[in-house]
Design a protein around this motif. Structure first.
Motif, mmCIF file in Angstrom:
data_model
loop_
_atom_site.group_PDB
_atom_site.id
_atom_site.type_symbol
_atom_site.label_atom_id
_atom_site.label_comp_id
_atom_site.label_asym_id
_atom_site.label_seq_id
_atom_site.Cartn_x
_atom_site.Cartn_y
_atom_site.Cartn_z
ATOM 1 N N ALA A 9 40.852 47.574 45.312
ATOM 2 C CA ALA A 9 39.636 48.549 45.924
ATOM 3 C C ALA A 9 39.317 49.427 43.949
ATOM 4 O O ALA A 9 38.006 49.880 43.950
ATOM 5 C CB ALA A 9 40.525 49.724 46.504
ATOM 6 N N LEU A 10 40.604 50.173 43.535
ATOM 7 C CA LEU A 10 40.703 50.898 42.183
ATOM 8 C C LEU A 10 39.442 50.017 40.961
ATOM 9 O O LEU A 10 38.897 50.073 39.798
ATOM 10 C CB LEU A 10 42.037 50.740 41.481
ATOM 11 N N VAL A 11 40.355 48.305 41.163
ATOM 12 C CA VAL A 11 40.406 47.499 39.818
ATOM 13 C C VAL A 11 38.368 47.320 40.543
ATOM 14 O O VAL A 11 37.994 47.448 39.121
ATOM 15 C CB VAL A 11 40.418 46.466 40.162
ATOM 16 N N ASP A 12 37.515 46.891 41.731
ATOM 17 C CA ASP A 12 36.722 46.250 41.943
ATOM 18 C C ASP A 12 35.840 47.791 41.637
ATOM 19 O O ASP A 12 34.823 47.562 41.321
ATOM 20 C CB ASP A 12 36.500 46.059 43.719
ATOM 21 N N ASN A 13 35.932 49.479 41.407
ATOM 22 C CA ASN A 13 35.503 50.450 41.366
ATOM 23 C C ASN A 13 35.329 50.917 39.760
ATOM 24 O O ASN A 13 33.968 50.769 39.479
ATOM 25 C CB ASN A 13 36.707 51.291 41.826
ATOM 26 N N MET A 14 36.234 49.965 39.445
ATOM 27 C CA MET A 14 36.145 49.907 37.725
ATOM 28 C C MET A 14 34.781 48.528 37.621
ATOM 29 O O MET A 14 34.508 49.643 36.467
ATOM 30 C CB MET A 14 37.404 49.666 37.060
ATOM 31 N N ASN A 15 35.152 48.062 37.643
ATOM 32 C CA ASN A 15 34.544 47.017 37.710
ATOM 33 C C ASN A 15 33.632 46.609 38.221
ATOM 34 O O ASN A 15 31.354 46.335 37.557
ATOM 35 C CB ASN A 15 34.480 45.317 38.333
ATOM 36 N N SER A 16 33.021 47.584 39.020
ATOM 37 C CA SER A 16 31.546 47.914 39.163
ATOM 38 C C SER A 16 30.811 49.218 38.635
ATOM 39 O O SER A 16 30.208 49.077 38.327
ATOM 40 C CB SER A 16 32.316 48.636 41.208
ATOM 41 N N TRP A 17 31.377 50.253 38.471
ATOM 42 C CA TRP A 17 30.797 51.277 37.234
ATOM 43 C C TRP A 17 30.762 50.396 35.977
ATOM 44 O O TRP A 17 29.401 50.492 35.338
ATOM 45 C CB TRP A 17 31.800 52.353 36.753
ATOM 46 N N GLU A 18 31.035 49.027 35.286
ATOM 47 C CA GLU A 18 30.469 48.228 34.030
ATOM 48 C C GLU A 18 29.169 47.878 34.703
ATOM 49 O O GLU A 18 28.355 47.331 34.151
ATOM 50 C CB GLU A 18 31.632 47.746 33.873
ATOM 51 N N THR A 19 29.671 47.157 35.976
ATOM 52 C CA THR A 19 27.963 46.333 36.221
ATOM 53 C C THR A 19 26.739 46.950 36.635
ATOM 54 O O THR A 19 25.981 47.069 36.378
ATOM 55 C CB THR A 19 28.834 45.529 37.959
ATOM 56 N N PHE A 20 27.441 48.289 37.223
ATOM 57 C CA PHE A 20 26.723 49.396 37.787
ATOM 58 C C PHE A 20 25.769 49.546 36.394
ATOM 59 O O PHE A 20 24.347 49.530 36.195
ATOM 60 C CB PHE A 20 26.934 50.007 38.452
ATOM 61 N N GLU A 21 26.659 50.271 35.281
ATOM 62 C CA GLU A 21 25.402 50.463 33.872
ATOM 63 C C GLU A 21 24.858 49.559 33.383
ATOM 64 O O GLU A 21 23.812 50.034 32.653
ATOM 65 C CB GLU A 21 26.599 51.552 33.413
ATOM 66 N N GLU A 22 25.269 48.344 33.359
ATOM 67 C CA GLU A 22 24.732 47.275 32.633
ATOM 68 C C GLU A 22 23.699 46.765 32.846
ATOM 69 O O GLU A 22 22.937 47.305 32.391
ATOM 70 C CB GLU A 22 26.186 46.527 32.456
ATOM 71 N N LYS A 23 24.092 46.521 34.212
ATOM 72 C CA LYS A 23 22.315 46.207 35.244
ATOM 73 C C LYS A 23 21.498 46.901 35.337
ATOM 74 O O LYS A 23 20.600 47.031 35.119
ATOM 75 C CB LYS A 23 22.564 45.409 36.502
#
Length: 252
Positions: free
Chosen positions: A34-48
């Motif tokens: 969940a922590l890894v997904d959350n970190m990846n989601s932040w990156e994806t969210f900001e980029e997209k």
């Protein structure tokens, strides 16, 4: 346990410890994921999110560029090109938005309550801007209808231009018949021509009304192509009026 000498009570105790360990380990792995997904989601969210706004800026500019073109060939060609462009914008923006929205769903699971609304507002902002896709579709429907109406308008003006040549010949034959014509025949032919002129005048009124509907209004910029249509219609009206007046004199 494999050791046959191990007391029975220890076997149950060890089993419980093993189950507790497996449960704790599973929860730890789930938490880690969940922590890894959350970190990846932040990156994806900001980029997209940034990418989506860039695409929407381009879609806004494209919408502003969709205009009436008073060219029977160029208009439909431009329309077809912009239809393809609109389709690409829609699929691209919707795909990016879905990625943003999915990242947001993941972030919302771990965000503190006071931060959830802030991130959701960024998604809502994109949703609002995506209304440009609908507006573009509606604008293209309008342009398609305009292109069809312009084609019909052009054909109507052509029909009138052709008929005016025919009407001129009929009047000339009345005024200068190739063979002797009785006064009664001259009056009859003159009245028939006047009746046809009256019908064509009504038809021309419809063309003039259509011109008011689909051509630039007073104060708006008029392209050189649009001016050509307008001048043709003016010429039809002035020629028709002159023919009508001349025909009425023959019948007088």
């Amino acid at each position: 346990m494999e050791d046959p000498n191990c007391p029975k009570f220890l076997e149950g105790h060890v089993k419980k410890l093993k189950e507790a360990w497996e449960d704790t380990n599973e929860k730890a792995q789930t938490r880690k994921k969940a922590l890894v997904d959350n970190m990846n989601s932040w990156e994806t969210f900001e980029e997209k999110t940034v990418e989506c706004h860039k695409q929407l800026d381009a879609a806004d500019a494209e919408f502003e560029a969709i205009k009436k073109i008073f060219d029977l060939k160029g208009g439909p060609q431009d329309y077809n090109m912009r239809m393809k462009t609109a389709s690409i914008f829609r699929s691209t923006i919707e795909e990016i938005f879905n990625t943003c929205s999915g990242a947001n769903d993941c972030l919302q699971l771990m965000l503190p309550e006071d931060k959830k609304g802030e991130i959701q507002d960024r998604i809502n902002e994109i949703k609002t801007r995506m209304e440009i896709l609908k507006k573009t579709d509606e604008r293209l429907v309008f342009i398609d209808d305009f292109n069809k109406r312009l084609n019909i308008f052009d054909q109507g003006v052509k029909d009138m231009e052709n008929w005016l040549g025919e009407g001129r010949k009929r009047l000339d034959l009345i005024k200068n018949p190739p063979e002797e014509m009785s006064p009664e025949d001259r009056v009859t032919k003159s009245m028939e021509l006047q009746e046809d002129i009256s019908k064509k005048s009504e038809f021309t009124k419809k063309l003039e009304q259509e011109k008011e509907d689909i051509f630039p209004k007073a104060g708006e910029k008029v392209s050189s192509d649009a001016k050509k249509f307008i001048e043709r219609l003016k010429s039809v009206r002035s020629t028709l009026n002159a023919l009508e007046e001349e025909a009425s004199q023959e019948c007088a």
